[in-house]
Motif scaffolding. Sequence first.
Motif, mmCIF file in Angstrom:
data_model
loop_
_atom_site.group_PDB
_atom_site.id
_atom_site.type_symbol
_atom_site.label_atom_id
_atom_site.label_comp_id
_atom_site.label_asym_id
_atom_site.label_seq_id
_atom_site.Cartn_x
_atom_site.Cartn_y
_atom_site.Cartn_z
ATOM 1 N N UNK A 192 -45.352 9.947 -21.524
ATOM 2 C CA UNK A 192 -44.624 9.065 -20.624
ATOM 3 C C UNK A 192 -43.134 9.576 -20.193
ATOM 4 N N UNK A 193 -42.433 9.470 -21.184
ATOM 5 C CA UNK A 193 -40.968 9.852 -20.734
ATOM 6 C C UNK A 193 -40.712 10.993 -20.029
ATOM 7 N N UNK A 194 -41.092 11.853 -20.383
ATOM 8 C CA UNK A 194 -41.036 13.343 -19.634
ATOM 9 C C UNK A 194 -41.661 13.262 -18.361
ATOM 10 N N UNK A 195 -42.930 12.871 -18.201
ATOM 11 C CA UNK A 195 -43.416 12.466 -16.952
ATOM 12 C C UNK A 195 -42.546 11.928 -15.887
ATOM 13 N N UNK A 196 -42.030 10.765 -16.413
ATOM 14 C CA UNK A 196 -41.107 9.977 -15.470
ATOM 15 C C UNK A 196 -39.904 10.497 -15.244
ATOM 16 N N UNK A 246 -39.730 13.791 -14.960
ATOM 17 C CA UNK A 246 -40.344 14.804 -14.043
ATOM 18 C C UNK A 246 -40.844 14.427 -12.670
ATOM 19 N N UNK A 247 -41.206 13.129 -12.603
ATOM 20 C CA UNK A 247 -41.586 12.574 -11.379
ATOM 21 C C UNK A 247 -40.301 12.474 -10.387
ATOM 22 N N UNK A 260 -39.610 16.075 -9.230
ATOM 23 C CA UNK A 260 -40.638 16.402 -8.322
ATOM 24 C C UNK A 260 -40.535 16.076 -6.770
ATOM 25 N N UNK A 305 -51.041 13.716 -3.542
ATOM 26 C CA UNK A 305 -51.173 14.709 -4.298
ATOM 27 C C UNK A 305 -52.459 15.270 -4.771
ATOM 28 N N UNK A 360 -47.223 17.724 -4.039
ATOM 29 C CA UNK A 360 -46.661 16.945 -4.795
ATOM 30 C C UNK A 360 -45.440 16.472 -4.496
ATOM 31 N N UNK A 389 -45.865 13.249 -2.589
ATOM 32 C CA UNK A 389 -46.494 12.179 -3.414
ATOM 33 C C UNK A 389 -45.658 11.570 -4.557
ATOM 34 N N UNK A 390 -44.503 12.516 -4.813
ATOM 35 C CA UNK A 390 -43.680 12.041 -5.753
ATOM 36 C C UNK A 390 -42.553 11.082 -5.327
ATOM 37 N N UNK A 421 -44.202 7.951 -5.008
ATOM 38 C CA UNK A 421 -44.226 7.109 -6.137
ATOM 39 C C UNK A 421 -42.598 6.751 -6.535
ATOM 40 N N UNK A 477 -42.356 3.396 -4.800
ATOM 41 C CA UNK A 477 -43.104 2.111 -5.725
ATOM 42 C C UNK A 477 -42.103 1.943 -6.788
ATOM 43 N N UNK A 478 -41.676 2.762 -7.455
ATOM 44 C CA UNK A 478 -40.973 2.499 -8.593
ATOM 45 C C UNK A 478 -39.616 1.610 -8.371
ATOM 46 N N UNK A 534 -48.475 4.581 -12.145
ATOM 47 C CA UNK A 534 -48.756 5.205 -10.741
ATOM 48 C C UNK A 534 -47.599 5.913 -10.319
ATOM 49 N N UNK A 535 -46.621 5.688 -10.889
ATOM 50 C CA UNK A 535 -45.262 6.265 -10.613
ATOM 51 C C UNK A 535 -45.199 7.860 -11.257
ATOM 52 N N UNK A 536 -45.684 7.721 -12.408
ATOM 53 C CA UNK A 536 -45.568 9.233 -13.041
ATOM 54 C C UNK A 536 -47.056 9.825 -13.395
ATOM 55 N N UNK A 538 -48.659 11.614 -11.394
ATOM 56 C CA UNK A 538 -48.757 13.117 -10.793
ATOM 57 C C UNK A 538 -48.080 14.048 -11.643
ATOM 58 N N UNK A 539 -46.840 13.803 -12.331
ATOM 59 C CA UNK A 539 -46.295 14.673 -13.210
ATOM 60 C C UNK A 539 -47.032 14.863 -14.521
ATOM 61 N N UNK A 540 -47.473 13.587 -14.911
ATOM 62 C CA UNK A 540 -48.095 13.381 -16.132
ATOM 63 C C UNK A 540 -49.576 14.276 -16.279
#
Lengths: 458, 305, 275
Positions: free
Chosen positions: B38-42, B44-45, B48, B267, B273, B276-277, B280, B283-284, C120-122, C124-126
Amino acid sequence: MRKKQLVAALMAGAMVCGTLAACGGGSTPAESQGGGADQTTAAQADQTTAAQSGDSAKEASGEKQVLSVTTWDNDSSPQFQAVIDAYEEKNPNVEIKIIDTSADEYNNSLGISLSAAQPDPDVIWVKDMGSMLQMADKEQLMPIDDFIAKDNFDMSIYKGAAEQLMYNGKAYALPYRNDWYVLYYNKDLFDAAGVEYPSNDMTWEEYYELAAKMTSGEGSSKVYGSHNHTWQALVTNWAVQDGKHTVVEKDYGFMKSWYEEAVALQDGGYIQDYSTLKTANIHYSSVFKNQQCAMMPMGTWFIATMMQSQAEGETDFNWGVATIPHPADTEAGYTVGALTPIAISAFTDQADLAWDFIKFASSEEAAEILADQGVFTGIPSDAAINTIASAELFPEGDSNVEALKYVHYSFDRPLDPQIEEIRTVLNEVHEMIMIHSYSVDEGLAELTERVAEIKGWN
Amino acid sequence: MSGEKTSFLTSKQRRKIRNNLTGYAFIIPNLVGYTVFVFIPVIFSFVLSVMSWDGSQRPMEFVGLANFADIFGDKIFRGTLVHTVSYALMTVLPTLVLALLLAVLLNNKIKGVAIFRTAFYFPYIASIVAVGAVWNMLFQPDFGPVNEILKFLGLKNPPRWVVDKDWAMVAVSIVSVWKYMGYYMIVYLAALQGISSSLYEAASIDGANGWQKLLYITVPMLTPTTFFVLIMLTIQCFKVFDLVYVMTGGGPGNATKTLVNYIYEKAFTSWEFGPASAGAIVLFAIVLVITLIQFSGEKKWSKDL
Amino acid sequence: MNAKRKATKIILYILLIGLGITMMVPFYWMVISSLKLNKDVFSIPMRWWPETMHPENYSVIWKKLPLLIFFKNTAKLTIITTIVQLCTSCFAAYGFTKCKFVGRDLIFLMYVTTIAVPWQVYMVPQFILVSKMGLNDTHLGLILMQAFSAFGVFLIRQFYISIPDELCEAARIDGLNEFGIFRKIVFPLGKPAMATLTIFTFTNVWNDFMGPLIYLKTKELKTVQLGIRMFISQYGADYAWIMAASVCSLIPIVIVFLSCQKFFVEGVAASGIKG
């Protein structure tokens, strides 16, 4: 307690390491792969040698080798399974793992696994030439020139089809299937209406009239005269049928009359409404199989689907094949078609075996097996047509066999590196026109403008 | 912190270290998983969203805010914002009102409460694919039951629902209200049971009728819950994907394409990507604003009560 | 007064029954359509009761659709994800409430700040990350990406906070170690919160569509939702079959729901109040 903590800590450690490594690879692939073509080839060569040694080691130990292949709608058509079964029979120590996806999600899901650069799948049946170019461009397909040279592989059996699959001077795939458009019709519905079957020499105008004549009924028992699936190809194909244009043009005015006719067919209620088909995600085969339409222009691949459906007892009505209608200014037998390539993933760990498989899948031997099932392969021959025509469940009558021949063949899309991007625009505009969001003129004007933008013509 | 060293430490220090170790031992399984998945992808997004990458082996490129300029210049993306907001407008209020109404009805002393509760709650449990399939058929424009009923009621040209670009979002909203109101009904029921009965007794003594009790006791007492439901519903609306995907696929002609559909397609269909990010992140930002409103609101309610 | 009360009650019942029927109509229609012939699903005038029953639709789709495999996959994913999430959340919640260690508040802050970030926010990277780990198109990948939630930790932590520290202190004096305190005292007391989290995770994972859509490609690995979806896209005009498949997809969840209804309702109520 201690033990538990230790295990947890170890697991955690392992996961962190794994992730860090993965992240490194993800964000800076440049370091490992290098941008230059030389390095890539070198890397691929490494992979190949690694795969070779792996293969021989396994072969020596008699262990079963697993080759993974990707297919679409494998249940409803014998086109993949027949070849896979034959190959497994010939090579008992090879097990083929099928990764099957529905046709409309195929390119999507394939793209996902390729972007992850995983060793599976090894062999890719490529859905269309456009996506092959796209994958080749992203270096996700393995060039097969070395294999061809090594095996002295004779490409002339494909009568020029293989050359269509070259990109930047490299071969990336073999032609597995070659299909073109024909007109399917439901004999029972024509008999019931007392109307003569569609002929092999029919202009599009005659076809429109016939569609109107064959439309009958109300509500859910309504039978539509014809059926256009939601693909833009089912309008644009006829615009390029005469071979004078392609779908990549500087001016799309030549499509005007074709779109007007398609919209008129829909508004007249002779074909099902585009938005109904699109939103309910209705597959064309279920419409034809449920006898909801009297005619349907579709590719030759559908012959195999119908034959399988009849063999399994799913459908039992009589059907027939006619030559696709032609524009008024060309003769009968002008058709539009496309190749289905078979390729090797650039990330495979079984390169040699994969090559062996695709070589077999597009061989004359496989062509015979496939012809029995009603599938047209990349090796065009009269013999194959005769085999298909003599198959038990192929419709009877000479006109059906005649319908399988063509005098002129245009590709439904040109070999343009940006073809997929252009097709996205084509699809969007197609939808807008068909749901009446745009008039035909507005749509074609936007098409002209956006394609010019992609091609940098402005 | 090897063994021999520990012996030089005081017992207090040793205890501190041991406490630390135990604490970490308890949180580490979740912490590691959470960090990685979760944390790293957040993070990373966010990275990206300022990169250009097509998912291939080619390296990413830093492009700054170009992705944001790109999507805001995209007619389709601006459309998705409009569609998402209109979906929220059509969904939030009806869901809220109906959920409250059902809860108030069920809060009476009647037989068979459990059966009714089950009936109202069941759509929430039902799988979205099955629900989408059946509603698509109910909404069939030419001979579907919904339009047959409307025609029976005298409507000459009933809407063409999911196949009409002006009505498709309405159809999706109706299904959404139907599916989710049972869930919020339960939330309301729980809150209703928390209202002290002495309030109602006092009102009865003052001669208030049922309607007045509802208006002057129930609704005001439920304000914090209503606020909570409002926030949850709004956030849920901005995250909508699956209902649209199974009912209309974003069509006809992008008429029901929502923000998350856009992110998904960018995506996983177009392999862009970066944009797409960027979507995202938009949205955030939206969800963040809504959450901040919630925080300030919560502070207000906790002061009031 | 009494008559008036009676009248109110009757109106109430009529309202409730009317609403209840309206809510259930789609399900009724699903079931009767699954028993019709494809061509009779949309007959005009509408039929609320089929003339002839065609239960053979079910045996047809049973042959065409490997439903059992799909159910097994869905059950496996749901159960494992729920268990992993429950265990790790309880552990972490205990750590955050009953242990004192350096950086505790900082780490918890990290959880709190990300709790409101929608998946949905993360996603893609996930997905890129999980793929790079080679876990794309595996159940493990899907489990891992769903199993760790800040919400779970938060929910359980809120509950553990209300357990008085004196209780743990007393146990510590009695010679129990930390794990013992967790296992013997805090864990059993936290059952209501766990029930809430279980229901929450269970319904989410069971009904999840987008996760499996992105992650699972091989047919043998697909979940019920995905499998039904695949079936629908292939047999779009075979209305009765689609309805029969939909009915089948609902049966297990109906059974689970009816037998554990109490927990479902309490779970939602609790999560709703605590947020």
